[in-house]
Design a protein around this motif. Structure first.
Motif, mmCIF file in Angstrom:
data_model
loop_
_atom_site.group_PDB
_atom_site.id
_atom_site.type_symbol
_atom_site.label_atom_id
_atom_site.label_comp_id
_atom_site.label_asym_id
_atom_site.label_seq_id
_atom_site.Cartn_x
_atom_site.Cartn_y
_atom_site.Cartn_z
ATOM 1 N N SER A 168 13.052 -5.043 7.754
ATOM 2 C CA SER A 168 13.426 -3.632 7.621
ATOM 3 C C SER A 168 14.092 -3.114 8.894
ATOM 4 O O SER A 168 14.733 -2.080 8.886
ATOM 5 C CB SER A 168 12.189 -2.779 7.313
ATOM 6 N N MET A 213 7.781 0.923 12.419
ATOM 7 C CA MET A 213 6.771 1.923 12.056
ATOM 8 C C MET A 213 5.730 1.332 11.106
ATOM 9 O O MET A 213 6.056 0.574 10.202
ATOM 10 C CB MET A 213 7.469 3.117 11.395
ATOM 11 N N THR A 255 5.929 -7.531 7.900
ATOM 12 C CA THR A 255 4.523 -7.265 8.232
ATOM 13 C C THR A 255 3.672 -8.426 7.709
ATOM 14 O O THR A 255 4.056 -9.109 6.764
ATOM 15 C CB THR A 255 4.055 -5.939 7.589
ATOM 16 N N HIS A 293 8.779 2.266 5.607
ATOM 17 C CA HIS A 293 8.839 2.006 4.170
ATOM 18 C C HIS A 293 10.240 2.328 3.637
ATOM 19 O O HIS A 293 10.796 1.591 2.832
ATOM 20 C CB HIS A 293 7.822 2.884 3.428
ATOM 21 N N GLY A 307 8.526 -7.428 3.528
ATOM 22 C CA GLY A 307 9.053 -7.171 4.868
ATOM 23 C C GLY A 307 8.432 -8.120 5.880
ATOM 24 O O GLY A 307 7.838 -9.136 5.512
ATOM 25 N N ASN A 342 12.574 -1.858 11.248
ATOM 26 C CA ASN A 342 11.812 -0.680 11.668
ATOM 27 C C ASN A 342 10.367 -1.084 11.963
ATOM 28 O O ASN A 342 9.745 -1.772 11.164
ATOM 29 C CB ASN A 342 11.868 0.375 10.559
ATOM 30 N N ALA A 385 0.840 -1.190 0.000
ATOM 31 C CA ALA A 385 0.000 0.000 0.000
ATOM 32 C C ALA A 385 0.883 1.251 0.000
ATOM 33 O O ALA A 385 0.606 2.228 -0.680
ATOM 34 C CB ALA A 385 -0.899 -0.006 1.239
ATOM 35 N N PHE A 386 1.925 1.215 0.796
ATOM 36 C CA PHE A 386 2.811 2.373 0.979
ATOM 37 C C PHE A 386 1.991 3.624 1.259
ATOM 38 O O PHE A 386 2.224 4.680 0.684
ATOM 39 C CB PHE A 386 3.749 2.547 -0.222
HETATM 40 O O1 C5P Z 1 2.145 -2.127 4.704
HETATM 41 P P1 C5P Z 1 2.579 -1.822 3.293
HETATM 42 O O2 C5P Z 1 1.818 -2.567 2.257
HETATM 43 O O3 C5P Z 1 2.634 -0.358 3.023
HETATM 44 O O4 C5P Z 1 4.084 -2.346 3.228
HETATM 45 C C1 C5P Z 1 4.860 -2.323 2.068
HETATM 46 C C2 C5P Z 1 6.137 -3.130 2.286
HETATM 47 O O5 C5P Z 1 6.957 -2.513 3.289
HETATM 48 C C3 C5P Z 1 5.855 -4.550 2.799
HETATM 49 O O6 C5P Z 1 6.779 -5.457 2.216
HETATM 50 C C4 C5P Z 1 6.119 -4.426 4.287
HETATM 51 O O7 C5P Z 1 6.433 -5.653 4.902
HETATM 52 C C5 C5P Z 1 7.275 -3.452 4.312
HETATM 53 N N1 C5P Z 1 7.444 -2.765 5.599
HETATM 54 C C6 C5P Z 1 8.542 -3.061 6.402
HETATM 55 N N2 C5P Z 1 8.720 -2.421 7.611
HETATM 56 C C7 C5P Z 1 7.807 -1.522 8.052
HETATM 57 C C8 C5P Z 1 6.679 -1.201 7.263
HETATM 58 C C9 C5P Z 1 6.531 -1.846 6.043
HETATM 59 O O8 C5P Z 1 9.366 -3.899 6.024
HETATM 60 N N3 C5P Z 1 8.005 -0.923 9.238
#
Ligand code: C5P
Ligand code: CTP
Length: 340
Positions: A320, A324, A294, A215, A292, A322, A207-208
């Motif tokens: 990551s 967040m 998540t 991200h 990541g 992180n 989604a970003f």
């Molecule tokens: O949640 P979203 O779809 O925006 O995440 C995009 C990518 O960023 C996914 O691969 C997610 O696992 C990764 N991500 C991460 N660490 C975070 C937030 C998101 O690795 N803190």
């Protein structure tokens, strides 16, 4: 001091709290006025003194600005009022700011000194996006969250392709965007570079939403796995299916620009399927698909969105480091809501 004398060095400064594509667009325009872009970012104390506590810490804000592809250098803890001493210290020819007035706690124009000295240039502020607007969307999201059910069913879940057609264009979920996306803006933000022969192509999808430090750290790690990073952005209805409530907070067009502004990203798929298909892998010559830490939701048909790259030995999980998330940002905002 080692800098090439013929090179024009441009100075920008600001809070850069909750960095959005409006900030990125101002830095893009500033960079175009010279050769090197130096960005001064205020520390937490300085912001607290002049406009109230920031949502993001100085370390998070410095990192976010460093992640923007037009930025050459970040100066941590730059003073709130821009002085000639600061410009000279960093060898900058002039200072650039958006066409809005910023004042100190005492109501003084923060750019008066550089304006009077003729070392100030203005760029156009991006209409339709600001920290205040984003905070408003988040508060709206949460308010609707509380009366769930009713609202969720009454909301018009239009496709994102119907958005952005006029100045009242709005996200079907948060209903607030006044931003007008154009192909011109996408061209300005994109590199327009195809992968080079032999480049290892990395694909990530997501989604970003409210592009944040999590991200950024993730994309940095993804970039380290190859040469050319393609980010697949899901449409608003797809994001809404697995995130529910009123997500996404930023519509697809806005998310495209936020991701394109990141220095680790080479290309964006505008409206990527939730599932990574064989077609997608072939079409983009993808060497590795990365996600990541998540959680991953199943696709509508109950299959795993990464089953195909996994079967091909082209999938990798990358931490990551992180924690967040978009939800965390919303929580921070709710906790600080009195201040906005
Ligand atoms: O949640 P979203 O779809 O925006 O995440 C995009 C990518 O960023 C996914 O691969 C997610 O696992 C990764 N991500 C991460 N660490 C975070 C937030 C998101 O690795 N803190
Ligand atoms: N900026 C812009 N377009 C926007 C928002 C900000 O061009 N929609 C520019 C500002 O004019 C400034 C720079 O981004 O030159 C960074 O300033 P900062 O103090 O971080 O931003 P704010 O003006 O406080 O913007 P916001 O309320 O969105 O945080």
């Amino acid at each position: 001091n080692g800098h090439d004398k013929r090179e024009v060095r441009v100075w920008c400064d600001g809070c850069y709290d909750m960095v959005h594509f409006g900030h990125a667009n101002s830095l893009r325009q500033a960079k175009a006025l010279g050769d090197k872009l130096i960005v001064g970012v205020h520390n937490d104390d300085e912001i607290r003194k002049h406009k109230g506590p920031p949502v993001f810490t100085e370390e998070e804000r410095y990192k976010m600005v460093r992640g923007i592809k037009w930025v050459d250098e970040v100066i941590e803890g730059a003073p709130y009022v821009t002085t000639l001493e600061t410009l000279d210290k960093y060898d900058c020819d002039f200072c650039v700011h958006g066409d809005d007035i910023t004042v100190t706690a005492d109501g003084v124009d923060t750019y008066k000194i550089v304006k009077d000295a003729g070392r100030y240039k203005e760029v156009q502020r991006t209409a339709g996006v600001s920290t205040t607007d984003l905070v408003g969307r988040m508060l709206l999201l949460t308010k609707n969250h509380f009366k769930q059910g009713q609202y969720e069913y009454s909301v018009a879940k239009e496709h994102s392709t119907t958005m952005g057609q006029d100045s009242s264009a709005r996200s079907p979920y948060t209903g607030c965007s006044q931003f007008l996306p154009t192909t011109q803006k996408i061209i300005q933000f994109s590199d327009g570079k195809a992968p080079k022969e032999g480049d290892r192509i990395v694909y990530v999808a997501g989604a970003f939403d409210l592009f944040h430090v999590g991200h950024l750290d993730f994309l940095e790690k993804a970039k380290a796995q190859g040469d050319y990073v393609i980010v697949g952005l899901h449409t608003d209805p797809v994001v809404n299916r697995y995130k529910d409530s009123n997500y996404p907070i930023m519509n697809l067009h806005e998310r495209v620009l936020s991701v394109l502004a990141c220095k680790y990203v080479s290309e964006v798929v505008i409206g990527a399927p939730y599932k990574v298909t064989q077609d997608l892998i072939d079409h983009f010559n993808i060497d590795i698909v990365i996600h990541g830490n998540t959680p991953v939701m199943m696709d509508v048909d109950g299959t795993h969105p990464y089953e195909i790259p996994k079967a091909l030995g082209k999938f990798k999980n990358v931490d990551s480091g992180n924690e967040m998330t978009t939800d965390r940002i919303v929580e921070r905002i709710i906790r600080n809501r009195q201040q906005f």
